[in-house]
Design an enzyme around this catalytic site. Structure first.
Site, PDB file in Angstrom:
ATOM      1  N   GLN A 131      22.626  40.154 -36.301  1.00 47.19           N
ATOM      2  CA  GLN A 131      22.552  40.555 -34.911  1.00 47.19           C
ATOM      3  C   GLN A 131      21.008  40.045 -34.365  1.00 47.19           C
ATOM      4  O   GLN A 131      20.828  39.401 -33.653  1.00 47.19           O
ATOM      5  CB  GLN A 131      22.819  41.695 -34.628  1.00 47.19           C
ATOM      6  CG  GLN A 131      22.751  41.911 -33.157  1.00 47.19           C
ATOM      7  CD  GLN A 131      23.838  41.092 -32.346  1.00 47.19           C
ATOM      8  OE1 GLN A 131      25.083  40.993 -32.684  1.00 47.19           O
ATOM      9  NE2 GLN A 131      23.221  40.306 -31.404  1.00 47.19           N
ATOM     10  N   CYS A 267      24.146  43.398 -27.589  1.00 46.21           N
ATOM     11  CA  CYS A 267      24.788  42.766 -28.766  1.00 46.21           C
ATOM     12  C   CYS A 267      26.238  42.434 -28.699  1.00 46.21           C
ATOM     13  O   CYS A 267      26.683  41.553 -29.148  1.00 46.21           O
ATOM     14  CB  CYS A 267      24.504  43.309 -29.968  1.00 46.21           C
ATOM     15  SG  CYS A 267      24.960  45.162 -30.164  1.00 46.21           S
TER      16      CYS A 267
HETATM   17  N1   CP Z   1      27.588  42.039 -32.106  1.00 43.67           N
HETATM   18  C1   CP Z   1      28.631  42.164 -32.911  1.00 43.67           C
HETATM   19  O1   CP Z   1      28.273  42.348 -33.939  1.00 43.67           O
HETATM   20  O2   CP Z   1      29.913  41.931 -32.427  1.00 43.67           O
HETATM   21  P1   CP Z   1      31.355  42.157 -33.362  1.00 43.67           P
HETATM   22  O3   CP Z   1      31.410  43.670 -33.482  1.00 43.67           O
HETATM   23  O4   CP Z   1      32.372  41.444 -32.126  1.00 43.67           O
HETATM   24  O5   CP Z   1      31.119  41.449 -34.529  1.00 43.67           O
HETATM   25  N1  NVA Z   2      26.173  49.732 -33.056  1.00 38.90           N
HETATM   26  C1  NVA Z   2      27.299  48.978 -32.799  1.00 38.90           C
HETATM   27  C2  NVA Z   2      27.098  47.612 -33.008  1.00 38.90           C
HETATM   28  C3  NVA Z   2      28.377  46.859 -32.744  1.00 38.90           C
HETATM   29  C4  NVA Z   2      28.115  45.336 -32.743  1.00 38.90           C
HETATM   30  C5  NVA Z   2      28.451  49.403 -33.900  1.00 38.90           C
HETATM   31  O1  NVA Z   2      28.052  50.012 -35.008  1.00 38.90           O
HETATM   32  O2  NVA Z   2      29.535  49.518 -33.701  1.00 38.90           O
END
Ligand code: CP
Ligand code: NVA
Length: 310
Positions: A131, A267
């Site tokens: 990410q 993200c």
């Molecule tokens: N930002 C991210 O990793 O999204 P997903 O959880 O949809 O893969």
């Molecule tokens: N911090 C979040 C990021 C998701 C892309 C998680 O771990 O779910």
């Protein structure tokens, strides 16, 4: 054998190499259309995903290869019938590269011990390096630089994305400021802060943690937030967490303390009315979909680098 486990372990030069390659991949996709011909990526998922799953799989297709989506819920590895070690030693005989989205970072480290092909961290409780490579690419595209910029992260500080942003940002000479509630379950891990202080010293950047959201965001070039309810957080904590994080919600009032030309990033997935308002994420400063698109380009670059193709 080179893996992508955490940006903590990558030098600024390694990060730079991937960012430059990701730019080339984005601008000249045809140049790489056969780069992974007849090669296979195994994609191990213990948690949900939209962006990670689609971008890795599409990326392999676009480079002439193939991605196998493998959810552990109905696999011997995920149901305790087979050890991580046996599973990964076996998988290494079939595929050329492995990515894994796991609950426990230590399980990823165990995979890297037994894999005879490169392993990519596609999110663990510790970090989300893929990410942040996409994020750095997006910031550089919009701002023309990384070093010297102030990146303010608001919200859940005890968070994989926060920790990776701190690593990636400080390695690349950015001033990373985190605004999160006080308390060790909400603010960045002390060991991560200490390591980032050292990285910042070497790069000319800085790291700063506060529970004051206005101080955190003041004069920021980049404003970033992430979910208050990461995939691993139980639903029964939702109400208490919303109350705790609400002062850190990125809304127009808080954004007004950043630079007028600040960009807004998340993200994704995002909840409008929680970590940011609709006005912000759907407004002119938001770059969230350009950011999401770069998952594709940055990960293609990571695959090419780790597989020794580019
Ligand atoms: N930002 C991210 O990793 O999204 P997903 O959880 O949809 O893969
Ligand atoms: N911090 C979040 C990021 C998701 C892309 C998680 O771990 O779910």
């Amino acid at each position: 054998m080179e893996h992508l486990i955490s940006l903590k372990l990558w030098s600024p030069e390694q990060i730079r190499e991937v960012l430059d390659l990701a730019k080339d991949v984005k601008e000249n996709p045809a140049k790489f259309q056969d780069a992974m011909a007849r090669k296979t990526l195994l994609m191990i998922f213990e948690k949900p995903s939209l962006r990670t799953r689609l971008s890795f799989e599409a990326g392999m297709t676009q480079m002439g290869g193939h991605g196998i989506y493998y959810h552990t819920g109905n696999s011997p590895m995920g149901t305790g019938k087979e050890t991580i070690s046996d599973s990964i030693k076996t998988a290494s005989r079939f595929v050329d590269v492995i990515m894994a989205r796991l609950f426990k970072h230590e399980d990823l480290l165990e995979m890297t011990e037994h894999a005879t092909v490169p392993v990519i961290n596609a999110l663990t409780d510790d970090s989300h390096p893929c990410q942040i490579l996409a994020d750095l690419q997006a910031i550089e595209e919009k701002k023309g630089q990384l070093a010297g910029l102030k990146l303010a992260y608001l919200g859940d500080g005890f968070n994989n994305v926060t920790h990776s942003l701190m690593f990636g940002g400080t390695k690349m000479g950015m001033h990373v400021s985190v605004g999160s509630p006080a308390g060790e379950e909400y603010s960045p891990r002390a060991d991560v802060v200490a390591e980032c202080e050292q990285f910042a010293k070497e790069s000319g950047g800085s790291v700063f943690v506060t529970d004051d959201p206005v101080e955190a965001i003041k004069d920021a070039d980049v404003v970033y937030t992430d979910s208050w309810m990461s995939y691993h957080i139980p639903k029964d904590q939702e109400e208490a967490r919303i109350a705790k994080f609400m002062p850190y919600q990125v809304n127009s009032e808080l954004m007004a303390h950043a630079k007028p030309d600040a960009i807004f990033m998340n993200c994704l997935p995002a909840i409008r009315g929680c970590e940011q308002t609709a006005e912000v994420i759907d407004g002119p400063q938001s770059i969230v979909f350009d950011e999401a698109e770069n998952r594709l380009h940055a990960q293609k670059a990571v695959i090419l680098k780790l597989c020794g193709v580019a």
